[in-house]
Structure formats: structure tokens, C-alpha cells
Design an enzyme around this catalytic site. Sequence first.
Site, PDB file in Angstrom:
ATOM      1  N   CYS A  15     -18.371   7.316  12.059  1.00  0.00           N
ATOM      2  CA  CYS A  15     -19.197   6.496  11.173  1.00  0.00           C
ATOM      3  C   CYS A  15     -20.296   5.820  12.001  1.00  0.00           C
ATOM      4  O   CYS A  15     -20.059   5.463  13.162  1.00  0.00           O
ATOM      5  CB  CYS A  15     -18.319   5.439  10.499  1.00  0.00           C
ATOM      6  SG  CYS A  15     -19.210   4.471   9.263  1.00  0.00           S
ATOM      7  N   GLY A  68     -14.137   7.314   7.737  1.00  0.00           N
ATOM      8  CA  GLY A  68     -15.473   7.485   8.290  1.00  0.00           C
ATOM      9  C   GLY A  68     -16.584   7.593   7.229  1.00  0.00           C
ATOM     10  O   GLY A  68     -16.430   7.141   6.121  1.00  0.00           O
ATOM     11  N   ASP A 273      -3.735   7.535   2.251  1.00  0.00           N
ATOM     12  CA  ASP A 273      -4.754   7.022   3.150  1.00  0.00           C
ATOM     13  C   ASP A 273      -4.224   5.846   3.987  1.00  0.00           C
ATOM     14  O   ASP A 273      -4.556   5.697   5.154  1.00  0.00           O
ATOM     15  CB  ASP A 273      -5.926   6.534   2.284  1.00  0.00           C
ATOM     16  CG  ASP A 273      -7.233   6.613   3.029  1.00  0.00           C
ATOM     17  OD1 ASP A 273      -7.280   7.283   4.075  1.00  0.00           O
ATOM     18  OD2 ASP A 273      -8.208   5.996   2.574  1.00  0.00           O
ATOM     19  N   CYS A 322       4.100  -2.961 -13.944  1.00  0.00           N
ATOM     20  CA  CYS A 322       3.706  -3.104 -12.543  1.00  0.00           C
ATOM     21  C   CYS A 322       4.670  -2.355 -11.618  1.00  0.00           C
ATOM     22  O   CYS A 322       4.245  -1.595 -10.751  1.00  0.00           O
ATOM     23  CB  CYS A 322       3.666  -4.592 -12.163  1.00  0.00           C
ATOM     24  SG  CYS A 322       3.343  -4.854 -10.419  1.00  0.00           S
TER      25      CYS A 322
HETATM   26  S1  SF4 Z   1       7.136  -9.425  -8.950  1.00  0.00           S
HETATM   27 FE1  SF4 Z   1       6.473  -8.382 -10.812  1.00  0.00          FE
HETATM   28  S2  SF4 Z   1       4.260  -8.578 -10.860  1.00  0.00           S
HETATM   29 FE2  SF4 Z   1       4.938  -9.011  -8.765  1.00  0.00          FE
HETATM   30  S3  SF4 Z   1       4.740  -7.048  -7.690  1.00  0.00           S
HETATM   31 FE3  SF4 Z   1       6.870  -7.247  -8.428  1.00  0.00          FE
HETATM   32  S4  SF4 Z   1       6.895  -6.212 -10.436  1.00  0.00           S
HETATM   33 FE4  SF4 Z   1       4.723  -6.620  -9.883  1.00  0.00          FE
END
Ligand code: SF4
Length: 359
Positions: A15, A68, A273, A322
Site C-alpha cells: 500500500c 493493502g 480477513d 445477534c
Molecule cells: S450479550 Fe446479547 S447483544 Fe451482546 S453480543 Fe451477546 S447476544 Fe449480542
Amino acid sequence: MKSINFLIKPVSSMCQFSCKYCFYKDVSSYQSNHEESVMSYELAKKIISEAMTHTEPGVNINFGFQGGEPTLAGIEYYKNFVKLVDEMKSHQKVHYSLQTNGYLINDEWCKFFKENHFLIGISLDGFKDNHDYYRLISKNPTYDTVYKAIQKLDEYGIPFNILTVLTKSLCKRPKELYEFYKKENFEYIQFIPCIDDINNKTPYATSGYLLEQFYKKFYIEWLRDLNHQNMHISLFDDLLNILNGQLPLKCGALGMCQPNFIVESNGDFYPCDFYAIDQYKMGNILDASLEDLSLNNNYRLFNSFDNTLHNTCKNCKYRGICNGNCKRMRYLFVNGQKCNYRNFLEFFIIEIKKEMNRR
Ligand code: SF4
Ligand code: SF4
């Protein structure tokens, strides 16, 4: 398989810039045979041929180029690449993207990107004083050059994302950053949290707390302005998609690693990555097929080594949307019973409901 992602580094970590927070130099120091060379024509041909042989018609093949700085491979590298793909593909759908520091972008590159439908990610760390503090070339600022490159992409009608690294200091300026993007009419923005190196601390890394504060404040500005701007923030788009029962785009947004192939300029393959290190090297495409590489033990180990899910995540009410997030990011947010990302999710959902009720 519906899609397959190759993230190709045609010049590995080469880079022209020397950004203060660059994590790639750290990752490449954990690769014993790391080379800084331009990927050969034969190697590009082998990757394309394997991709076409091992996928069925209709599959989406995503060729992303990164570094890069990938434009250092020269435009001929890309012209050859596209030509080889056109010769070898048989009804697969091929998509191209490239992430650049913008330094070499000129009319010739823009014509090529336009003709071949490239999606561009261009690194701009917000307003001038912040960008010029972090993103340097031989100790000189780069904002003006990058800004011109963005104008050029715009002039040619090339779709692009602004990629902004959220350092500790930038996380403290959400309102200014929002106002700047709005003034510039940037439509697609992706935040990249600046995190510590694999084994070392960087003074620029942000924290879970700072990210939570940044996201909340930026989000409020964005939400209040919803009718007057056309700004897409990839994190918010992903969350809205998840809440609507759709799949997010970002790898790890649902706590799962996507099947990615990271390809160095010498043909070495890695699964991510963030983890392009010896421990997870899958092999080299010059002496293995794509199928062999996918069956490699290190690849399986990588995809199964996620025994790091905290009890806090297991018992979290947002686990369904999540599931512990990306494992490289998780350590940033979860601390004992607390999670800064959970605080942000809570806020995000409450505020979007309020906004919907106002309409
Ligand atoms: S505590 Fe809940 S919001 Fe936080 S990373 Fe874990 S699953 Fe995700
Ligand atoms: S560690 Fe994170 S970025 Fe890497 S493959 Fe897994 S979810 Fe994706």
C-alpha cells in the site's frame, strides 16, 4: 450453495499509505510465508477456473478485491481477470467489488469500473481533520486526493460505499460526522470499528462503551432526519433487515461466520480477513482444489472454534437477532454481565418504535 465469496488480495499488504491504525500489517506478521508481490496471471486463472468448476449455474460468485491497496496490481490485472471470467463462466452470476484508498482512481479506472459493474468501497474517515490525522502517505495528508476520487466515482455514476474507521477519537464526534455526511450527500456508509491488533494494543482502538455512545448518538441524528436524507448506514440497514426477518449482509451480524475465502497474492487461502494467520491457513490454491481447501482441517477448526460464546450471550434476550455477534468483535462489547451492543440494540428498537408511532 447459493453464493460463494472470494476476497482477493492481488498485492497482499502492499500500500502507498501508512495509516496509523492499519491492522493488516499486524495480521500479515503472523503469516510465515507472507510475500508482497503482485498476483500472477496463472494464479488468477486458477482461482477463476476452480470457482467456475465447483459451482453450479445460477450461483452468485462474488469476487471482492482488497489489500493493502488492490489498485497497485495495475488495471491490466483486472482487465485480464474479467476477460478470464467471461471466457470461463457458465451461467454463474458474477459480481465484482473493490475496496480502495482512492489514491490512483482516475478516468481510466472509472471507465473500467463502470463497464464491468464494480461496486466500490472507498476509505474516507469523515471530515478533513480526522481523515488527515490517520490516513497519510509519506507523512502527508490524503483527504483532498480521496475527495477528488469520490467526485470522480460520482461523475461516472459508479456505486460506492464510504468506509469510515471508528477510532477512539472519532467515536466522540458523532454529530459532526453525521452533519458532514449529510452535507456531502453520501448515500452508503459503512463503519469499521478500530480494534486492537491480534496480540497488541493500539492507542487508536475504540471501546465497546465508546461505540455504544457513538452508535446511539449518530442513530438519533439519522432517525430524526429520516424524511430529509437518503443516507444508508450498513449497520442500521442490517438491523432493520434482521428485525424484518431478512438476512443481514454483514458477516457475523447473526453470530455466524459466512463461508469466505480470503486469497493472498501467493495463492494462500484463509477463512477470514481477521484471522488470515498461519493457525487458520487452509492451504494454497496452486496445489489444491477448492474442494480440498474447503475440507481442510484448519478451515473446519476455524468454523468450529467458536466456544467463546459468553453465558451473557447465551442468556441474552437479543440472542435471536445477534447470537454473540462476530467473534472478533464480541470481546469488545461483552464484559461480565454487561454488553454495550445489547444496550445499543435496546435503544435502537425503542427509538424505531417511537418513530413508527409518530408517523
Ligand atoms: S450479550 Fe446479547 S447483544 Fe451482546 S453480543 Fe451477546 S447476544 Fe449480542
Ligand atoms: S470472525 Fe467475524 S468477520 Fe470473520 S468470518 Fe467470523 S463472523 Fe465473519
